[in-house]
Design a protein around this motif. Structure first.
Motif, short mmCIF file in Angstrom:
data_model
loop_
_atom_site.label_atom_id
_atom_site.label_comp_id
_atom_site.label_asym_id
_atom_site.label_seq_id
_atom_site.Cartn_x
_atom_site.Cartn_y
_atom_site.Cartn_z
N ILE A 283 22.88 15.96 2.39
CA ILE A 283 22.80 14.62 1.78
C ILE A 283 24.10 14.31 1.05
N ARG A 284 24.58 15.31 0.29
CA ARG A 284 25.85 15.11 -0.43
C ARG A 284 26.99 14.82 0.55
N TYR A 285 26.99 15.57 1.66
CA TYR A 285 28.07 15.41 2.63
C TYR A 285 28.04 14.01 3.25
N VAL A 286 26.89 13.53 3.69
CA VAL A 286 26.86 12.22 4.36
C VAL A 286 27.21 11.08 3.42
N SER A 287 27.04 11.30 2.12
CA SER A 287 27.39 10.24 1.15
C SER A 287 28.88 9.96 1.14
N LYS A 288 29.67 10.95 1.57
CA LYS A 288 31.13 10.75 1.60
C LYS A 288 31.74 11.14 2.95
N MET A 289 30.89 11.26 3.95
CA MET A 289 31.35 11.66 5.29
C MET A 289 32.39 10.67 5.83
N PRO A 290 33.52 11.14 6.39
CA PRO A 290 34.54 10.22 6.90
C PRO A 290 34.19 9.61 8.25
N PHE A 291 33.18 10.14 8.93
CA PHE A 291 32.81 9.64 10.26
C PHE A 291 31.87 8.45 10.11
N TYR A 292 32.04 7.46 10.96
CA TYR A 292 31.28 6.21 10.80
C TYR A 292 31.03 5.54 12.14
N ARG A 293 29.96 4.76 12.16
CA ARG A 293 29.69 3.86 13.28
C ARG A 293 29.97 2.44 12.84
N GLN A 294 30.11 1.53 13.79
CA GLN A 294 30.60 0.19 13.47
C GLN A 294 29.59 -0.67 12.71
N ALA A 295 28.33 -0.65 13.13
CA ALA A 295 27.31 -1.47 12.47
C ALA A 295 26.73 -0.73 11.27
N SER A 296 26.44 -1.47 10.21
CA SER A 296 25.94 -0.85 8.97
C SER A 296 24.63 -0.13 9.20
N LEU A 297 23.70 -0.77 9.91
CA LEU A 297 22.41 -0.14 10.16
C LEU A 297 22.57 1.09 11.04
N ASP A 298 23.47 1.00 12.01
CA ASP A 298 23.75 2.14 12.88
C ASP A 298 24.33 3.30 12.08
N ASN A 299 25.13 2.96 11.10
CA ASN A 299 25.73 3.99 10.25
C ASN A 299 24.65 4.70 9.42
N LEU A 300 23.66 3.96 8.98
CA LEU A 300 22.55 4.56 8.24
C LEU A 300 21.75 5.50 9.14
N VAL A 301 21.55 5.09 10.39
CA VAL A 301 20.85 5.94 11.34
C VAL A 301 21.62 7.24 11.55
N LEU A 302 22.94 7.14 11.67
CA LEU A 302 23.79 8.33 11.82
C LEU A 302 23.59 9.28 10.64
N LYS A 303 23.62 8.75 9.43
CA LYS A 303 23.45 9.59 8.23
C LYS A 303 22.07 10.25 8.23
N LEU A 304 21.05 9.48 8.60
CA LEU A 304 19.70 10.01 8.62
C LEU A 304 19.57 11.16 9.62
N VAL A 305 20.05 10.95 10.83
CA VAL A 305 19.90 12.00 11.84
C VAL A 305 20.78 13.21 11.52
N TYR A 306 21.88 12.98 10.80
CA TYR A 306 22.69 14.12 10.35
C TYR A 306 21.90 14.96 9.35
N ILE A 307 21.27 14.28 8.37
CA ILE A 307 20.48 15.01 7.39
C ILE A 307 19.35 15.80 8.05
N LEU A 308 18.81 15.21 9.12
CA LEU A 308 17.73 15.88 9.88
C LEU A 308 18.26 16.91 10.86
N LYS A 309 19.58 17.09 10.88
CA LYS A 309 20.24 18.07 11.76
C LYS A 309 19.98 17.76 13.24
N LYS A 310 19.98 16.46 13.57
CA LYS A 310 19.71 16.07 14.96
C LYS A 310 20.90 15.45 15.65
N VAL A 311 22.10 15.71 15.15
CA VAL A 311 23.30 15.21 15.84
C VAL A 311 23.92 16.31 16.67
#
Length: 311
Positions: A283-311
């Motif tokens: 959670i701490r890492y995704v709060s400042k992760m340098p990797f990003y997707r273009q759409a804001s909602l898509d970026n939130l999905v990326l952070k969520l699936v990262y926290i769930l270890k599904k990337v």
């Protein structure tokens, strides 16, 4: 003045229904000298027969390679292997679209305005159409954030059939095509990742092709509503086999480690390492992760699936 020489690399598979329209649009390209190299990926319909007729009528311009079925990624990379590095520019092409007559000349002009000694890639929006070429919508739109390695590692913003590469990009990617293609999500994503890490991606928001959408499409844009789009995207991330981003990131780091900057290496390694940390650290890492997707909602999905270890 000699016209720029552009090699079009076209992969086909059971595409006889629309291949004539595509071929005619390729042959109608203006202000460039076009060479078309086609690899058929084991078609069982009349695709090869139709292409052979084109090759017979233009033997100096069209070459057809009949190959065994490798799938879309393997077929396009095999096309790169079979294409000699002797052209001014290189373009990828699908079998069922229709190109604007100025698609290649516009791409070449934009590429020529950039520094020629670094990897460059042009891509554009597409005019999505139905099977009868009636307009649907324009996709993708101009990305609001930079087309950097930090985007390309987790998202593809460049449609493969719009890509045009300069010689440095083509030769370097061709030289380092992996034998094992399993970690690679798609050929266009791999090339977008390469160019964004080592050169410059040029995005043209003017649609340069009619991008046909039909049931036979292997990949393509979608007309889903936003809620369904994000539900399906989250479902895809969470489904079995959704660990593709981290697998490709690890493979990219392994393949190009010596060419990546120290900062790029550290950032990719941290992305991979934090997947094995506690959920609090993720959670701490995704709060400042340098990797990003273009759409804001898509970026939130990326952070969520990262926290769930599904990337």
């Amino acid at each position: 003045m000699n016209k720029p020489k552009v090699c079009i690399m076209l992969s086909t598979y059971n595409g006889s229904k629309y291949i004539n329209e595509q071929m005619e649009s390729l042959l109608a390209q203006s202000k460039v000298d076009v060479q078309i190299i086609i690899r058929d990926d084991g078609s069982s319909d009349e695709t090869v027969q139709k292409l052979s007729e084109y090759a017979k009528s233009r033997p100096d311009q069209i070459r057809v390679i009949e190959g065994k079925n490798l799938g879309v990624i393997g077929s396009f990379f095999e096309l790169m292997r079979q294409t000699e590095p002797v052209y001014d520019f290189y373009a990828f092409c699908d079998q069922d679209d229709v190109w604007n007559s100025d698609k290649l000349s516009r791409a070449v002009t934009k590429l020529q305005l950039r520094q020629s000694n670094v990897p460059l890639m042009y891509c554009s929006s597409t005019q999505m159409v139905d099977q009868d070429l009636n307009n649907l919508n324009v996709w993708p739109t101009l990305p609001p954030k930079p087309l950097s390695m930090y985007n390309a590692m987790v998202e593809n913003c460049c449609v493969g059939c719009t890509m045009v590469l300069n010689p440095i990009t083509f030769e370097r990617v061709r030289r380092s095509i992996p034998i094992d293609l399993k970690p690679i999500i798609m050929h266009d994503r791999w090339i977008y990742l390469y160019v964004s890490a080592f050169g410059e991606v040029i995005f043209d928001e003017e649609p340069m092709i009619l991008y046909r959408q039909h049931q036979g499409n292997v990949l393509g844009g979608s007309n889903e509503g936003w809620l369904m789009k994000w539900k399906s995207r989250l479902k895809r991330f969470l489904s079995e086999g959704s660990f593709r981003l981290s697998r490709q990131a690890s493979f990219f780091l392994e393949t190009y480690r010596e060419q990546l900057s120290a900062q790029q290496q550290r950032d990719i390694q941290r992305f991979l390492n934090h997947l094995d940390r506690s959920w609090v650290k993720r959670i701490r890492y995704v709060s400042k992760m340098p990797f990003y997707r273009q759409a804001s909602l898509d970026n939130l999905v990326l952070k969520l699936v990262y926290i769930l270890k599904k990337v």
